[in-house]
Each structure stands twice: as C-alpha cells, then as structure tokens.
Design a protein around this motif. Sequence first.
Motif, PDB file in Angstrom:
ATOM      1  N   ARG A 108     -57.819 -15.713  23.949  1.00  8.87           N
ATOM      2  CA  ARG A 108     -56.306 -15.638  24.358  1.00  8.87           C
ATOM      3  C   ARG A 108     -56.049 -14.039  23.914  1.00  8.87           C
ATOM      4  O   ARG A 108     -55.101 -13.618  24.828  1.00  8.87           O
ATOM      5  CB  ARG A 108     -55.679 -16.309  23.273  1.00  8.87           C
ATOM      6  CG  ARG A 108     -54.343 -16.262  23.176  1.00  8.87           C
ATOM      7  CD  ARG A 108     -53.657 -17.094  24.111  1.00  8.87           C
ATOM      8  NE  ARG A 108     -54.025 -18.625  23.994  1.00  8.87           N
ATOM      9  CZ  ARG A 108     -53.430 -19.451  23.802  1.00  8.87           C
ATOM     10  NH1 ARG A 108     -52.143 -19.185  23.247  1.00  8.87           N
ATOM     11  NH2 ARG A 108     -53.916 -20.790  23.618  1.00  8.87           N
ATOM     12  N   ARG A 168     -49.892 -32.401  32.732  1.00 14.50           N
ATOM     13  CA  ARG A 168     -48.607 -32.471  31.647  1.00 14.50           C
ATOM     14  C   ARG A 168     -47.785 -31.528  32.432  1.00 14.50           C
ATOM     15  O   ARG A 168     -46.318 -31.987  31.991  1.00 14.50           O
ATOM     16  CB  ARG A 168     -49.450 -31.790  30.218  1.00 14.50           C
ATOM     17  CG  ARG A 168     -50.316 -32.576  29.691  1.00 14.50           C
ATOM     18  CD  ARG A 168     -50.555 -31.826  28.298  1.00 14.50           C
ATOM     19  NE  ARG A 168     -49.210 -31.697  27.424  1.00 14.50           N
ATOM     20  CZ  ARG A 168     -49.175 -32.462  26.405  1.00 14.50           C
ATOM     21  NH1 ARG A 168     -50.060 -33.744  26.572  1.00 14.50           N
ATOM     22  NH2 ARG A 168     -48.014 -32.780  25.653  1.00 14.50           N
TER      23      ARG A 168
ATOM     24  N   SER B  26     -55.538 -28.026  22.951  1.00  8.61           N
ATOM     25  CA  SER B  26     -55.683 -27.241  21.774  1.00  8.61           C
ATOM     26  C   SER B  26     -54.759 -26.184  21.909  1.00  8.61           C
ATOM     27  O   SER B  26     -53.900 -26.088  22.453  1.00  8.61           O
ATOM     28  CB  SER B  26     -56.993 -26.586  21.932  1.00  8.61           C
ATOM     29  OG  SER B  26     -57.251 -26.180  23.322  1.00  8.61           O
ATOM     30  N   LEU B  27     -54.791 -25.397  20.444  1.00  9.71           N
ATOM     31  CA  LEU B  27     -53.920 -24.435  20.325  1.00  9.71           C
ATOM     32  C   LEU B  27     -54.631 -23.462  19.256  1.00  9.71           C
ATOM     33  O   LEU B  27     -55.511 -23.880  18.519  1.00  9.71           O
ATOM     34  CB  LEU B  27     -52.535 -24.926  19.830  1.00  9.71           C
ATOM     35  CG  LEU B  27     -52.736 -26.149  18.518  1.00  9.71           C
ATOM     36  CD1 LEU B  27     -52.736 -25.076  17.184  1.00  9.71           C
ATOM     37  CD2 LEU B  27     -51.314 -26.520  18.658  1.00  9.71           C
ATOM     38  N   HIS B  28     -53.961 -22.157  19.166  1.00  4.30           N
ATOM     39  CA  HIS B  28     -54.452 -21.361  18.133  1.00  4.30           C
ATOM     40  C   HIS B  28     -53.558 -21.341  16.812  1.00  4.30           C
ATOM     41  O   HIS B  28     -52.341 -21.337  17.072  1.00  4.30           O
ATOM     42  CB  HIS B  28     -54.368 -19.859  18.789  1.00  4.30           C
ATOM     43  CG  HIS B  28     -55.587 -19.745  19.558  1.00  4.30           C
ATOM     44  ND1 HIS B  28     -56.885 -19.581  19.494  1.00  4.30           N
ATOM     45  CD2 HIS B  28     -55.840 -19.898  21.048  1.00  4.30           C
ATOM     46  CE1 HIS B  28     -57.462 -18.971  20.734  1.00  4.30           C
ATOM     47  NE2 HIS B  28     -56.747 -19.593  21.414  1.00  4.30           N
ATOM     48  N   TYR B  43     -46.905 -30.406  21.491  1.00  2.00           N
ATOM     49  CA  TYR B  43     -47.469 -31.697  22.193  1.00  2.00           C
ATOM     50  C   TYR B  43     -46.782 -32.778  22.182  1.00  2.00           C
ATOM     51  O   TYR B  43     -46.946 -33.924  22.558  1.00  2.00           O
ATOM     52  CB  TYR B  43     -48.869 -31.894  21.702  1.00  2.00           C
ATOM     53  CG  TYR B  43     -49.848 -30.757  22.328  1.00  2.00           C
ATOM     54  CD1 TYR B  43     -50.008 -30.873  23.598  1.00  2.00           C
ATOM     55  CD2 TYR B  43     -50.403 -29.889  21.648  1.00  2.00           C
ATOM     56  CE1 TYR B  43     -51.129 -29.911  24.221  1.00  2.00           C
ATOM     57  CE2 TYR B  43     -51.299 -29.093  22.040  1.00  2.00           C
ATOM     58  CZ  TYR B  43     -51.714 -28.938  23.418  1.00  2.00           C
ATOM     59  OH  TYR B  43     -52.524 -28.230  24.065  1.00  2.00           O
TER      60      TYR B  43
END
Lengths: 330, 95
Positions: A108, A168, B26-28, B43
């Motif tokens: 990222r 989504r 997913s995420l950080h 989400y």
Amino acid sequence: MYTQALNTAEADDRGLEDAAKAAQFQARIDAEERIEPNDWMPAAYRKTLTRQISQHAHSEIVGMLPEGNWITRAPSLRRKAALLAKVQDECGHGLYLYAAAETLGTSREELVDAMLTGKAKYSSIFNYPTLTWADIGTIGWLVDGAAIMNQIPLCRCSYGPYARAMIRVCKEESFHQRQGYEIMLTLCRGSDEQKAMAQDALNRWWWPVLMMFGPPDATSQHSDTSTKWKIKRFSNDELRQKFVDATVPQAQYLGLTIPDPGMIQDADGHWRYSEIDWSEFKQVLAGNGPCNRDRLAARRKAHEEGAWVREAAAAYAAKRAQRRTAQAAE
Amino acid sequence: MATPNTPLWEVFIRSRNGLAHKHVGSLHASDATMALQAARDLYTRRGEGLSIWVVPSTAITASDPAEKGMMFEPAESKIYRHPTFYEVPEEVGHM
C-alpha cells in the motif's frame, strides 16, 4: 564461456516453461476461470493489473477532492448529508481497490507513494474544477454515470480480487448517480438562473466526461492484451457510445442541451457525437489541466499532515506488543 | 522516524440473516482495535452486518492453488456422497 552457456540454457528452459505456463494461463482465462492472487500469472498481466487497479484506486481518492470542496456549502442539510455519504463511499472504493492491487505484490505504501510523487496517474476528469453547486449534480449524473458504464463489465474481470471489489463498488455507485440526477432535476425545475447554472455545468463537463472512456480504439495502447486477458470486455468507443445513448434522453428530460451542435441520431437510434478534442485530454493527462497541481498538493498535504497519526498508531502497537512479550516471559 | 508498513487484516462479517461470518475484504490497521473500527467504517456503511471479525492476514494458512487437483480430487470421484446417486421410486414421493 562455460557459465555463460549454462546461463543461456537455463534462460531458454525458463522461456519454454513460461510459454507452457502462459498457454495454460490463457486457457484458464478463455474458460472464464478467475485468476486468484497465488496463481501463476505472466509478469505483464501482473504489471498491467497493478497499474490499472492502483490508478483506479488513486482516482477514487483524488475524486474526493472536487466534491469535498462543496460539503460545507451544500444548499441544505439533506444535500450535505448525501454528499458527505457519497464522498465517504469514494474513500471506501479507493480502499477496496488498493486492497485488490496489493494482492498482486506491491505494498500500500508503495502504491500511495507512486501517486504522491506523480509517477502514477489517476483519472484526468478530477483535474477539472467544481465551480458551482450544479457541478456536484453533473458529477453524480455524468462522471459517476460514466464510471458505472466502465465498471459494470469489470465485475466480470478475469482477476478475482478486482472483480469482487468492483461488485461492491457498483452496488454503491447507483446511489451516487441518482443523487446527482436529482440535484440536476431540482435545478432544472427551479428559477431561470438555476437552470442556466445546470446548463453551464453540463457545457463544461460534457466533453471531459466523454474523454473518461479513454482514447479512441484506433489509438489505445493497452486495449489488445487487456481484451485477450479479459480485463477489458468492451472497447473504449463501445462504452462511450453506450454512455452517450443512455445519457441523451436523460438530458432531454431535464430540458438541457448537450453542447454538441453536430450531434445526430442515426437510423439505428444511436446518438453520434462530434469529434473529441484529444489534444485537451493529452494536456490534462500530461499534468496541465486546470487543477492537476492543486489536486496533488492537497493529497500530499493530507498525507504529510497525517504522518504523526500513523507514527503514533505504530508506536502504540509496538509498545503493546512489547508489553505482551514481557508479560509472557514472566 | 520511518513508519513501518501497517499490518494487513482480513475482515469477516456476519449479516443479519443468521448465516456464518463471511470474508468481505481486507484493510490496514496498526492494531486489532483500530482494525475493528476501520472495518465498521469500510465494510458496514449500509447495515451489512451485525458482527465483525478481524484476523491478521499473516495468521491465515492457505491451501496451495498449484495443488488443488490433488487436494480436492478425493471429493470429485465420490458421487455416492450425493443424495441424487440413490434411486427412490416416484410412488414413494419426495424424500
């Protein structure tokens, strides 16, 4: 000599092996199988998707800026709440997309840095300014409308994580377009000044929105392999035509005029638009649009001013982890 | 100070309808508390769920896609594990 010969043989072997793998890979694509992060994929497929998905993510994030500009000046609490929710959605879309891009092996931090340093591109549409409230209506109606046209086929993209992210995104995007059209409808049913404001916004956004679909098919450099890999299901010109055909009746309902005096409806019912000024597109892409510098400066400022938050969160997590280790050792 | 890369978390949500938690993305986040809060914002903006799990991505062990043939073959060849394998006369009715 000897080692060199060995190296060549090895490279040749690898070439053969890759060719076999590439054929297998293409067969999976042709069979409409989804490619998942740990599957073998050609380096060029990985590179193309990393570029496309991360640039899509950057576009969502930079796209928050022109609209964020109007949150504090929305004409009513209802409009303000809707715009705030829409801008939050754009942020969410950016984050889904970054997560999908990361599954291809770039972190990222690297992806975001590529945008901040200007190495990676984002959609050139966000380099245009939002001068009046009608621009917010036009962005929802046309910019999000064009984005939906582009994104629906991406829900069937061959790369699983990208396709899932797009499903989504598309579910949420419809609200954006409808709220934009409602703003336009309200303005068009309002005073003469309000209707003029709506027409002015349409005049300024129409051509840049058509450019969102990318260069004409004859000159697009990425289309061929993207089509073969089923990343792209329709050509730029096909999607652009679909968008124009869907939009003209919507503009007619509003009583607005598309700023293209040469536009005609052909015998098949398609609305044929005039030649697009691609030199403008190239200029904006090259960094010379009305807001390129502002947009990047705003992103950099936000990133730099948020640095202390990231550092504090990391330091806190490290301290907690250290404490847990110490307690476990007791 | 160089900030280390922020850890990745996988997010699972149980929807209203009583089904199991399902992977949504997913995420950080730096820690579990922040991961939960970010998952809520990212989400569940439209009432998608009543319960969230966040799991460090590094904690997941996955099967190897290259070995999926060998891994799942045993189930492919055992059609007698499915109800339709067995014949029940029509007169008996729905079973």
